[in-house]
Design a protein around this motif. Structure first.
Motif, PDB file in Angstrom:
ATOM      1  N   GLU A  30      -2.510   5.375  -5.340  1.00  0.00           N
ATOM      2  CA  GLU A  30      -2.919   4.217  -6.172  1.00  0.00           C
ATOM      3  C   GLU A  30      -4.243   3.646  -5.701  1.00  0.00           C
ATOM      4  O   GLU A  30      -5.097   3.276  -6.521  1.00  0.00           O
ATOM      5  N   ALA A  31      -4.433   3.568  -4.393  1.00  0.00           N
ATOM      6  CA  ALA A  31      -5.685   3.016  -3.849  1.00  0.00           C
ATOM      7  C   ALA A  31      -6.864   3.928  -4.231  1.00  0.00           C
ATOM      8  O   ALA A  31      -7.943   3.445  -4.591  1.00  0.00           O
ATOM      9  N   ALA A  85      -7.648   3.399  -7.908  1.00  0.00           N
ATOM     10  CA  ALA A  85      -8.351   2.121  -8.119  1.00  0.00           C
ATOM     11  C   ALA A  85      -9.825   2.268  -7.724  1.00  0.00           C
ATOM     12  O   ALA A  85     -10.721   1.766  -8.418  1.00  0.00           O
ATOM     13  N   ASP A 100     -12.434   3.872 -10.256  1.00  0.00           N
ATOM     14  CA  ASP A 100     -12.977   3.118 -11.402  1.00  0.00           C
ATOM     15  C   ASP A 100     -14.434   2.759 -11.149  1.00  0.00           C
ATOM     16  O   ASP A 100     -14.754   2.106 -10.153  1.00  0.00           O
TER      17      ASP A 100
END
Ligand code: PLP
Length: 369
Positions: A125-126, A129, A132
């Motif tokens: 997930e990191a 993120a 982006d």
């Protein structure tokens, strides 16, 4: 044999990049030492092309499923990747990547405003993120020397969705274990110096591109910058690549025996090896189909780790990996190593020797601490 489609990787490593099978042709591509060629052909000049480079690039490209391009070192290959993006690009990189790659990113930040977002590659997930708004992502999996394992299929898809150029450093895993281009990565990077050349006698790098257009861009740029490989290095690397699977399989089998023994020794505080069922990267590495031949062991402190490295006889203290010889070193002896790597971490690059000889040497060194 030219076409390699449908063949197993072990066969590709043996047959790709060979001369055409005509009577009296040499079985192996000879070493071509030439600064210039008789005019009128495709090569013309030694900075533009060389048959020995091409043979190596063909074989590595076939193994990774893309178009290969050799560079004088792994770090030079990374430099070529950085030239694909703006000087003030946003780059996602592992916090525990090879220290030379991270050092280059720091330097580019100082000189050109390039911005690096450091991530834990195991934290999917990191990483997503951080992708982006990024221009380029460098992923290493497993990382050097922390051995964190990324969820490559998910991250390749996420980078593609966001239009982020993704390069996977496949030095540790090798194409024996994973083929990132097949998962959607744009580029694979290799320190050929390590497992592919495999005998601790070559410094060489390579990129493998999914897209032929990108290969052409990089190839044109290589002509202009003059960042070209040596023919001798390519010849040796191709010779090494022929036995890549045998070496990696044997070294991995050795590591799989050694890691659990290290893990239960009282002198070892923590052992990272994706092959250990308790390792956080185990499930992902198991899905990949190989655990690799590098083990990281944490000792109580730097002094204990140094004493361990000095006490071995068969295991040589040296700063590389991927050779037939077993090597080890305390990583924080390098000032550029990440401060989040423990002072007492010893990276152990497992070779292809008899495993009980390797263990006897390690056990004696551990018991002497
Ligand atoms: N990538 C990784 C994972 C490495 O371990 C290294 C070197 O240790 C490099 C890249 C750089 O390769 P080279 O030493 O061939 O320049």
């Amino acid at each position: 044999m030219n076409g390699t489609q449908g063949l197993h990787p072990q066969t590709i490593a043996v047959v790709a990049g060979r001369p055409e099978q005509v009577p009296d042709a040499p079985m192996n591509t000879p070493l071509t030492l030439a600064s210039t060629y008789v005019a009128g052909g495709d090569l013309e000049y030694g900075r533009y092309g060389n048959p020995t480079w091409q043979a190596f690039e063909t074989a590595l490209g076939a193994l990774e499923g893309g178009h290969g391009l050799a560079y004088p070192s792994g770090l030079a290959a990374f430099g070529a990747v950085l030239e694909l993006v703006r000087p003030d690009a946003i780059v996602v990189a592992p916090r525990h990547a090879y220290l030379g790659s991270l050092g280059r990113l720091v330097q580019e930040g100082t000189r050109h405003d390039l911005m690096t977002r450091l991530v834990d590659v195991a934290d999917t997930e990191a990483v997503i993120a951080a992708l982006d708004g990024a221009d380029l992502a460098l992923l290493e999996s497993p990382t050097n020397p922390a051995l964190e394992v990324a969820d490559l299929p998910t991250l390749c898809a996420a980078a593609r969705e966001r239009g982020v150029l993704l390069v996977v450093d496949n030095t540790f895993a090798t194409p024996v274990a994973q083929r990132p281009l097949g998962l959607g990565a744009d580029l694979v990077l290799h320190s050929v110096t390590k497992f592919i050349a495999g005998h601790s006698d070559v410094v060489l790098g390579a990129l493998v591109c999914a897209d032929h257009g990108m290969w052409q861009r990089l190839e044109q740029r290589r002509r202009i910058t003059g960042v070209i490989p040596g023919p001798m290095e390519c010849w040796l690397a191709l010779r090494g690549l022929r036995t890549l699977h045998l070496r990696v399989e044997r070294a991995t089998a050795n590591a799989t025996v050694l890691a659990p023994r290290l893990a239960v020794h009282p002198a070892c505080r923590r052992v990272r090896y994706p092959g250990l069922p308790t390792d956080p990267g185990h499930a992902r590495a198991a899905a990949m189909g190989s655990f690799g031949a590098v083990i990281s062991v944490e000792f109580a402190d730097a002094a204990t780790a140094d004493a361990f490295c000095t006490a071995t006889r068969l295991w040589v203290t040296a700063t590389s990996l991927g050779g037939v010889e077993s090597m080890l070193e305390r990583r924080r002896r390098w000032p550029g190593e990440s401060p989040t790597i423990a002072e007492g971490l010893v990276r152990m690059a497992v070779g292809i020797e008899a495993v009980e000889d390797l263990w006897a040497d390690l056990a004696a060194a551990l018991d002497s601490l």
